[in-house]
Write a protein that holds these residues in place. Structure first.
Motif, short mmCIF file in Angstrom:
data_model
loop_
_atom_site.label_atom_id
_atom_site.label_comp_id
_atom_site.label_asym_id
_atom_site.label_seq_id
_atom_site.Cartn_x
_atom_site.Cartn_y
_atom_site.Cartn_z
N ARG A 228 0.83 -1.21 0.00
CA ARG A 228 0.00 0.00 0.00
C ARG A 228 0.87 1.26 0.00
NH1 ARG A 228 -1.67 3.70 3.52
NH2 ARG A 228 -0.53 2.70 5.23
N ARG A 235 1.85 6.76 -7.00
CA ARG A 235 0.52 7.03 -7.53
C ARG A 235 0.57 7.80 -8.85
NH1 ARG A 235 -4.60 7.11 -5.21
NH2 ARG A 235 -6.12 8.38 -6.38
N SER A 324 -3.45 -6.30 -1.67
CA SER A 324 -3.20 -4.87 -1.56
C SER A 324 -3.25 -4.19 -2.92
CB SER A 324 -1.85 -4.63 -0.89
OG SER A 324 -1.61 -3.26 -0.71
N HIS A 328 -5.98 -1.28 -3.84
CA HIS A 328 -5.58 0.13 -3.95
C HIS A 328 -5.43 0.60 -5.39
CE1 HIS A 328 -4.26 -0.98 0.19
NE2 HIS A 328 -4.79 0.20 0.46
N GLU A 331 -8.70 2.02 -6.65
CA GLU A 331 -9.19 3.28 -6.10
C GLU A 331 -9.09 4.44 -7.06
OE1 GLU A 331 -7.12 3.97 -2.50
OE2 GLU A 331 -8.22 2.47 -1.34
#
Length: 337
Positions: A228, A235, A324, A328, A331
């Motif tokens: 994570r 990102r 994980s 994520h 998202e």
């Protein structure tokens, strides 16, 4: 215009021009081939190894945490196997005592002996005449005067039987079979110690499994949280990669390798921790055993068990990384913005 991973494995497109990354992503999706797939896996593995090499302290701490978590059940399991071996070596083999009826004649005792001799489940047997049993009782009990005053010999003829298989179910099967023979009054099974040992070992195995399951969950949780953090730090790179056509599998692959490698190195670390602990303990045991003129040593696990542990830890690391990454990466999807 390049995407570079400076701190984590991140996305496999690190150090590649955006146009080249997009071309490869679309090409792999449109024209999949085994060679291209193997090349992508190789790049992901190399990127993961580079991440470990660029951050040795953080990676070493993560591996140490996983290794310590796995070392606890491994140490308990190793100790349990050693205790089981010592208990079986130190405890005499269980026996079955077959007592004949008081009115059993010599011919009937010979018939019982013939059956015992032909029985495939019996390793050896010993006949104890009633007169010899009485004399032995006089010597061992210290009640010779009392026993001599009895009007007759209250003890029956008996056979002491050693079974080929010492497990409790096998002994109980022999006991039930002997009870059905003619002129057999009572069959005594010397298995109380075996039951106690089996109960203690079963309790130990249950404790090991409970600890292993709890710490296995902890390994998955540690990997989940580590992945994570990696996704959060990467990102922006992930969003750009998905904009130029990178698939979820392509983005997720280096994180899976990271989790599997983290688990594998943690398993190796656990093996080294337990091996070091056994080495230290065996040194002290050798000194203590020398004082008593004997030898005492704790044995390590077989190579197959160690390989199984490493494979299991790698699988748990991969599972934590997969959970994980799926959680994520879902998202954010730049195409929907």
């Amino acid at each position: 215009d390049g995407i570079r991973d400076s701190s984590v494995t991140g996305v496999q497109t690190c150090a590649l021009p955006i146009s080249e990354a997009a071309s490869r992503a679309y090409s792999a999706r449109a024209h999949p081939s085994m060679k291209a797939l193997l090349l992508q896996h190789a790049r992901a593995l190399i990127a993961t190894l580079g991440r470990f090499a660029r951050a040795p302290l953080a990676s070493g701490l993560n591996v140490g945490v996983v290794g310590i978590a796995l070392a606890l059940p491994l140490a308990f399991y190793t100790l349990l196997l050693n205790v089981q071996g010592v208990a079986r070596d130190a405890t005499p083999a269980p026996q079955v005592s077959v007592f004949l009826a008081l009115d059993a004649q010599t011919a009937e005792a010979k018939d019982i002996e013939s059956r015992l001799k032909k029985h495939p489940g019996i390793a050896r047997y010993r006949f104890v005449p009633r007169n010899a049993a009485l004399e032995e009782l006089k010597v061992k009990s210290g009640l010779a005067d009392v026993l001599s005053s009895l009007p007759g010999n209250p003890l029956p003829d008996a056979f002491v039987v050693d079974a080929r298989e010492s497990s409790t179910p096998a002994l109980e099967k022999l006991r039930d079979e002997f009870k059905a023979w003619p002129k057999v009054e009572h069959v005594q099974l010397d298995s109380a110690w075996a039951r106690r040992m089996d109960a203690a070992l079963n309790l130990g195995r249950l404790a090991v499994w409970v600890i292993a399951c709890l710490l296995g969950f902890a390994l998955v949780a540690v990997t989940f949280n580590t992945i994570r953090l990696l996704i959060v730090t990467q990102r922006a790179h992930i969003e750009v990669a998905k904009l130029i056509g990178a698939t979820d599998a392509y983005v997720r692959r280096p994180f899976l390798y990271y989790g599997a490698l983290l688990g594998l190195l943690g398993g190796v670390c656990a093996c080294l921790i337990v091996a070091g602990g056994l080495w230290l303990i065996n040194g002290r045991l050798a000194e203590m055993a020398g004082l008593y003129g004997t030898t005492l040593r704790l044995n390590y696990l077989a190579a197959a068990d160690l390989l199984s542990l490493c494979a299991l830890s790698a699988g748990l690391g991969w599972l934590g990384a997969r959970l994980s990454a799926d959680r994520h990466l879902a998202e954010f999807d730049p195409k929907n913005k």
